[in-house]
Motif scaffolding. Structure first.
Motif, mmCIF file in Angstrom:
data_model
loop_
_atom_site.group_PDB
_atom_site.id
_atom_site.type_symbol
_atom_site.label_atom_id
_atom_site.label_comp_id
_atom_site.label_asym_id
_atom_site.label_seq_id
_atom_site.Cartn_x
_atom_site.Cartn_y
_atom_site.Cartn_z
ATOM 1 N N MET A 176 0.813 -1.214 0.000
ATOM 2 C CA MET A 176 0.000 0.000 0.000
ATOM 3 C C MET A 176 0.854 1.275 0.000
ATOM 4 S SD MET A 176 -3.099 0.955 2.621
ATOM 5 C CE MET A 176 -3.875 2.570 2.526
ATOM 6 N N ARG A 177 2.150 1.126 0.149
ATOM 7 C CA ARG A 177 3.029 2.284 0.328
ATOM 8 C C ARG A 177 2.922 3.281 -0.834
ATOM 9 N NH1 ARG A 177 7.097 2.656 3.815
ATOM 10 N NH2 ARG A 177 7.127 0.366 4.051
ATOM 11 N N LEU A 178 2.903 2.782 -2.074
ATOM 12 C CA LEU A 178 2.839 3.710 -3.208
ATOM 13 C C LEU A 178 1.545 4.508 -3.186
ATOM 14 C CD1 LEU A 178 3.883 4.958 -5.782
ATOM 15 C CD2 LEU A 178 2.992 2.991 -7.048
ATOM 16 N N LEU A 179 0.413 3.851 -2.956
ATOM 17 C CA LEU A 179 -0.859 4.570 -2.882
ATOM 18 C C LEU A 179 -0.816 5.618 -1.784
ATOM 19 C CD1 LEU A 179 -3.796 5.065 -3.626
ATOM 20 C CD2 LEU A 179 -4.437 3.075 -2.245
ATOM 21 N N GLU A 180 -0.272 5.262 -0.635
ATOM 22 C CA GLU A 180 -0.160 6.212 0.468
ATOM 23 C C GLU A 180 0.696 7.413 0.067
ATOM 24 O OE1 GLU A 180 1.580 6.352 5.069
ATOM 25 O OE2 GLU A 180 1.306 4.434 4.039
ATOM 26 N N GLU A 181 1.821 7.162 -0.577
ATOM 27 C CA GLU A 181 2.711 8.256 -0.956
ATOM 28 C C GLU A 181 2.098 9.126 -2.055
ATOM 29 O OE1 GLU A 181 6.443 6.335 -1.800
ATOM 30 O OE2 GLU A 181 6.948 6.153 0.336
ATOM 31 N N VAL A 182 1.329 8.521 -2.943
ATOM 32 C CA VAL A 182 0.606 9.294 -3.955
ATOM 33 C C VAL A 182 -0.411 10.217 -3.283
ATOM 34 C CG1 VAL A 182 -1.158 9.090 -5.775
ATOM 35 C CG2 VAL A 182 0.956 7.744 -5.903
ATOM 36 N N ILE A 183 -1.168 9.683 -2.325
ATOM 37 C CA ILE A 183 -2.159 10.507 -1.613
ATOM 38 C C ILE A 183 -1.481 11.673 -0.907
ATOM 39 C CG2 ILE A 183 -3.767 10.506 0.343
ATOM 40 C CD1 ILE A 183 -4.393 7.540 -0.470
ATOM 41 N N GLN A 184 -0.426 11.400 -0.193
ATOM 42 C CA GLN A 184 0.277 12.451 0.541
ATOM 43 C C GLN A 184 0.845 13.508 -0.398
ATOM 44 O OE1 GLN A 184 2.910 9.855 2.706
ATOM 45 N NE2 GLN A 184 1.605 9.844 4.524
ATOM 46 N N ALA A 185 1.342 13.081 -1.560
ATOM 47 C CA ALA A 185 1.869 14.038 -2.537
ATOM 48 C C ALA A 185 0.749 14.923 -3.076
ATOM 49 C CB ALA A 185 2.565 13.289 -3.670
ATOM 50 N N ILE A 186 -0.390 14.326 -3.398
ATOM 51 C CA ILE A 186 -1.532 15.097 -3.892
ATOM 52 C C ILE A 186 -1.987 16.111 -2.855
ATOM 53 C CG2 ILE A 186 -4.008 14.890 -4.424
ATOM 54 C CD1 ILE A 186 -3.301 12.339 -5.991
ATOM 55 N N GLN A 187 -1.989 15.713 -1.597
ATOM 56 C CA GLN A 187 -2.476 16.584 -0.527
ATOM 57 C C GLN A 187 -1.593 17.794 -0.275
ATOM 58 O OE1 GLN A 187 -2.766 13.488 2.431
ATOM 59 N NE2 GLN A 187 -4.987 13.369 2.285
ATOM 60 N N THR A 188 -0.373 17.814 -0.788
ATOM 61 C CA THR A 188 0.481 18.988 -0.605
ATOM 62 C C THR A 188 -0.056 20.197 -1.361
ATOM 63 O OG1 THR A 188 1.943 18.389 -2.459
ATOM 64 C CG2 THR A 188 2.555 17.583 -0.259
ATOM 65 N N ASP A 189 -0.823 19.958 -2.418
ATOM 66 C CA ASP A 189 -1.334 21.067 -3.232
ATOM 67 C C ASP A 189 -2.843 21.073 -3.380
ATOM 68 O OD1 ASP A 189 1.180 22.421 -4.458
ATOM 69 O OD2 ASP A 189 1.542 20.287 -4.747
ATOM 70 N N TRP A 190 -3.480 19.977 -3.009
ATOM 71 C CA TRP A 190 -4.930 19.833 -3.237
ATOM 72 C C TRP A 190 -5.650 19.891 -1.901
ATOM 73 C CZ3 TRP A 190 -8.261 19.711 -7.238
ATOM 74 C CH2 TRP A 190 -9.528 19.198 -7.014
ATOM 75 N N ASP A 191 -6.638 20.785 -1.775
ATOM 76 C CA ASP A 191 -7.367 20.914 -0.511
ATOM 77 C C ASP A 191 -8.830 20.503 -0.635
ATOM 78 O OD1 ASP A 191 -8.175 23.005 -2.096
ATOM 79 O OD2 ASP A 191 -7.606 24.589 -0.685
ATOM 80 N N GLY A 192 -9.211 19.923 -1.765
ATOM 81 C CA GLY A 192 -10.578 19.452 -1.940
ATOM 82 C C GLY A 192 -10.726 17.997 -1.543
ATOM 83 N N PRO A 193 -11.929 17.446 -1.692
ATOM 84 C CA PRO A 193 -12.160 16.028 -1.380
ATOM 85 C C PRO A 193 -11.364 15.113 -2.305
ATOM 86 C CG PRO A 193 -14.234 17.236 -1.593
ATOM 87 C CD PRO A 193 -13.169 18.134 -2.115
#
Length: 339
Positions: A193-210
């Motif tokens: 699951m590590r890649l999915l987790e890291e993708v989510i965290q990367a997206i969250q650095t710039d994305w504040d929506g759902p």
């Protein structure tokens, strides 16, 4: 008011109803450049006119080598932003909210370059053999998802869905059937699951929506992830800040899926209650009564409709009539809406 046509809020975005146009590849970028075409404008705009609450744009590739086909939409370049912005403006003009599904096909990519996967196992005997991703390849892919989220924000989308289903790249990392790595991205469920987790965290650095995630909750193989594994995954995704799991199934290996009306609804129901997270139900949901039953019995929070909306862009009106409720028509269609 029926539940299907009642509003629901995810973080800072209120959907006017719970009907979602499910993301479906349209294979319509005839120049193979990933750019929005007039067809996309008409296709997505007509479903917004038809009063779908959330119009989700098809799997959109974060890297050119991650396209499911050469005709897929892309978001790997700033050149894609103007066309995608024109889509969101069209969708929003008719009162619908907009979402985009960010995707990478991995070993299921059908492109004229090398393709990539967790390990060099082809999808089937006639498929191209993928290149096993190095850590540098993984890092580049994470950055690609992050940059895609930046572009999605500039294009005006309300919601991002991460495609981790149907045997595509993130699903390939999640599944023990396709991930045979021996490093920190393979082995245990948490490593896979590590890649999915890291993708989510990367997206969250710039994305504040759902953010939604699509999962294939049944891999149709006893050696694959079990439903209990997906409950664990869903709980971890909720802890990461994911707002909804879009519950599909299959695609990780070549297998015949037994499909029948509502066949995937039990997955959304189970994850919703056992992981305590909002879910979307998808798969042969074809009537208003069927959709309403799913929502009233608390089996899902959103109804994703795909092929039915291909047949009828105005299916929301049909469902509302079936449920004996009034659905306000677009101004231009008032003369014929309620006949």
């Amino acid at each position: 008011m029926t539940k299907l046509f009642s509003p629901i809020t995810f973080k800072n975005i209120e959907l006017k109803n719970r009907l979602v146009m499910s993301p479906m590849c349209m294979y319509s970028c005839v120049e193979e450049d990933g750019l929005v075409t007039p067809f996309h404008q008409i296709h997505y705009g007509s479903r917004a006119i038809g009063q779908v609450g959330l119009v989700m744009v098809e799997a959109t590739a974060v890297q050119p080598e991650g396209r499911i086909s050469m005709q897929d939409l892309g978001i790997w370049s700033d050149d894609h932003i103007p066309g995608l912005r024109s889509l969101t403006e069209q969708i929003h003009a008719y009162g619908a909210s907009s979402a985009i599904q960010l995707a990478h096909a991995g070993r299921k990519a059908d492109v004229n370059t090398e393709i990539y996967a967790p390990t060099n196992i082809p999808f089937h005997e006639h498929s191209a053999t993928p290149v096993a991703m190095t850590r540098e390849d993984i890092k580049d892919t994470i950055v690609a998802f992050q940059q895609a989220a930046v572009r999605a924000k500039k294009a005006g989308f309300h919601i991002i869905e991460i495609h981790a289903a149907h045997g595509y790249l993130l699903n390939q990392f999640l599944s023990p059937l396709t991930n045979k790595r021996m490093d920190e991205y393979g082995g245990t469920l948490h490593n896979r699951m590590r890649l999915l987790e890291e993708v989510i965290q990367a997206i969250q650095t710039d994305w504040d929506g759902p953010i939604f995630v699509r999962l294939s909750v049944n891999e149709y193989d006893t050696n694959g992830n079990s439903i209990n594994d997906f409950i664990i995954i869903a709980k971890l995704l909720k802890a990461l800040g994911i707002h909804l799991i879009d519950c599909s199934s299959g695609g990780i290996i070549p297998v015949s899926v037994p499909a029948y009306p509502g066949y995937q609804v039990p997955y959304s129901e189970k994850l919703k209650h056992e992981a305590n997270i909002a879910t979307g139900a998808v798969g042969l949901i074809t009537s208003g009564v069927q959709a309403e039953e799913i929502l009233q019995n608390d089996r899902a929070d959103l109804i994703f409709v795909g092929r039915t909306l291909l047949r009828n862009p105005y299916w929301a009106r049909e469902a509302a009539n079936e449920l004996k409720t009034t659905l306000q028509p677009p101004t231009q269609y008032k003369r014929g809406w309620n006949i």
